[in-house]
Design an enzyme around this catalytic site. Structure first.
Site, mmCIF file in Angstrom:
data_model
loop_
_atom_site.group_PDB
_atom_site.id
_atom_site.type_symbol
_atom_site.label_atom_id
_atom_site.label_comp_id
_atom_site.label_asym_id
_atom_site.label_seq_id
_atom_site.Cartn_x
_atom_site.Cartn_y
_atom_site.Cartn_z
ATOM 1 C CE1 TYR A 193 -3.197 8.520 6.333
ATOM 2 C CE2 TYR A 193 -4.574 6.978 5.272
ATOM 3 C CZ TYR A 193 -3.932 7.557 6.474
ATOM 4 O OH TYR A 193 -4.150 6.625 7.778
ATOM 5 C CD GLN A 248 -2.721 1.158 2.618
ATOM 6 O OE1 GLN A 248 -2.244 1.532 3.530
ATOM 7 N NE2 GLN A 248 -4.049 0.422 2.444
ATOM 8 C CB ALA A 284 -8.969 -4.697 8.161
ATOM 9 N NE ARG A 285 -13.262 -3.390 11.727
ATOM 10 C CZ ARG A 285 -14.426 -2.713 11.620
ATOM 11 N NH1 ARG A 285 -14.993 -2.133 12.696
ATOM 12 N NH2 ARG A 285 -15.131 -2.586 10.528
#
Length: 411
Positions: free
Chosen positions: A175, A101, A352-353
């Site tokens: 970002y 990433q 993810a989690r």
């Protein structure tokens, strides 16, 4: 007769073939030292690969040292190649692919002081960086854009050298590239501001340059926010235009996330932050002021009840508008969720989690051992972005902090 797709079917993304459609999302691991991977990061991603994912994503690899938002993040340069190679080799040894990433924080620099003003789409006061003395940002000009584009290209080329299979350009969550896409940041009145077509112009240029440089060898992916989750932010109608522009620029796949790190974290996670756990970890690191600010932020958040597939309605809008592969992010916790997503035309399921809670979840889905993740979406794992032992599920035994003090390639 057409056979129904399965989440366990192989899938091709650009030049890369994955053994199945399950992808570990980029989620800050805090497992780096001196801007290089540690043995803890190698273990983290090897465990995910051994647990059955088709591809795992190494989070937040900065394209320049000032592009980091926290000091313990990887930044891409020749000196990191040996450690990165150990990481990619470990994942490949377990049969999975690995994605890097690539990110630049721009004005979102919350954990370190940047020399001079941070760069962004616009000039002005920078609340996200104020605690570390990054009080002001300056608007990028054409020279800045050319330099940052070259930084993304060079980072992607280094990733190719290090053995990665894909690069994911982070264009969401606040970002730098998202600071152009989102009207929450971008108030320019030139060719890079105003309409969604203008706001995506620079990010699409970056993607096209990366694609030209490495696209025959690596999958070039972009991560987007389907919406910012707040009234004045990006709406799904804007993201349809953004997705179409990135498809035209040559993206091999889009990863559909949502929300912003400052304005709408609750929207990103589909549930409220575990502010008590974050506060505890920050206090342990001596970050008392940041801890107090986190508590204050919690008081202004709407109360959110978690529901599975919470970005599905918006993601369907993107699916209808483009033909390139799409990866769904947001509350996929069960085999039934994954089967529904592939039946609706999503090419990959990104988690993810659920995978932080159980790195072997995909293998357990496939064997029939479980059909539902045991993650309760408490978001306690998010706090450990700030912890010296790195990200872990607070329901599990803690990480070994010693592994996070040794560079990956050190004997």
């Amino acid at each position: 007769m057409t056979t129904a797709r399965s989440p366990f079917d192989p899938v091709t993304i650009g030049p890369v073939s994955l053994r199945n459609r399950f992808v570990k999302s980029g989620a800050n691991e805090a497992m780096c030292i001196d801007g290089k991977p540690t043995k803890a990061l190698v273990k983290h991603h090897r465990d995910l690969a051994a647990g059955g994912v088709g591809m795992t994503t190494v989070a937040y690899m900065a394209v320049a040292p000032e592009g980091r938002t926290l000091p313990n993040q990887i930044w891409l340069r020749e000196e990191a190649l040996a450690d990165l190679q150990v990481l990619t080799d470990a994942v490949h040894s377990e049969g999975a692919a690995i994605s890097a990433q690539l990110t630049h924080g721009g004005s979102f620099v919350t954990g370190m002081k940047v020399k001079g003003r941070t760069i962004s789409s616009v000039s002005g006061f920078n609340p996200a960086g104020a605690l570390k003395g990054n009080f002001f940002s300056r608007a990028m000009n054409e020279d800045d854009m050319a330099r940052v584009t070259d930084e993304f290209v060079r980072a992607a080329q280094l990733c190719r050298q290090a053995g990665f299979d894909a690069v994911e350009l982070h264009m969401g969550h606040g970002y730098l590239l998202n600071q152009f896409i989102s009207p929450l940041s971008n108030t320019r009145d030139d060719d890079y501001g105003g309409s969604p077509q203008n706001r995506v112009r620079f990010p699409a240029r970056v993607l096209a340059a990366v694609k030209q440089a490495v696209g025959s060898d690596l999958a070039v992916i972009a991560k987007l926010s389907v919406a910012d989750g707040v009234r004045r932010g990006t709406q799904v109608e804007d993201t349809v235009i953004t997705a179409q522009a990135l498809e035209a620029a040559g993206a091999d796949m889009l990863v559909l996330s949502g929300g912003r790190n400052v304005e709408s974290t609750w929207y990103m996670f589909g549930s409220n932050m575990h502010r008590e756990e974050i506060s505890k970890v920050l206090k342990q690191q001596g970050e008392w002021i940041t801890s107090l600010m986190m508590k204050a932020a919690a008081s202004s958040e709407p109360k959110v009840t978690f529901r599975e597939l919470y970005f599905l309605e918006n993601s369907r809008r993107i699916r209808e508008a483009v033909s390139l592969p799409l990866a769904y992010v947001g509350g996929s916790k069960s085999l039934a969720n994954a089967e529904q997503l592939v039946s609706e035309g999503f090419d990959c399921i990104v988690m993810a989690r659920a995978l932080i809670h159980d790195p072997a979840l995909v293998n357990k889905f496939k064997s029939g051992e479980v059909s539902q993740s045991g993650c309760d979406n408490c978001n306690g794992c998010v706090a450990y972005i700030y912890h010296p032992a790195g990200t872990w599920c607070v329901k599990n035994p803690p990480n070994d902090p010693a592994l996070n003090q040794v560079p990956a390639a050190q004997g």
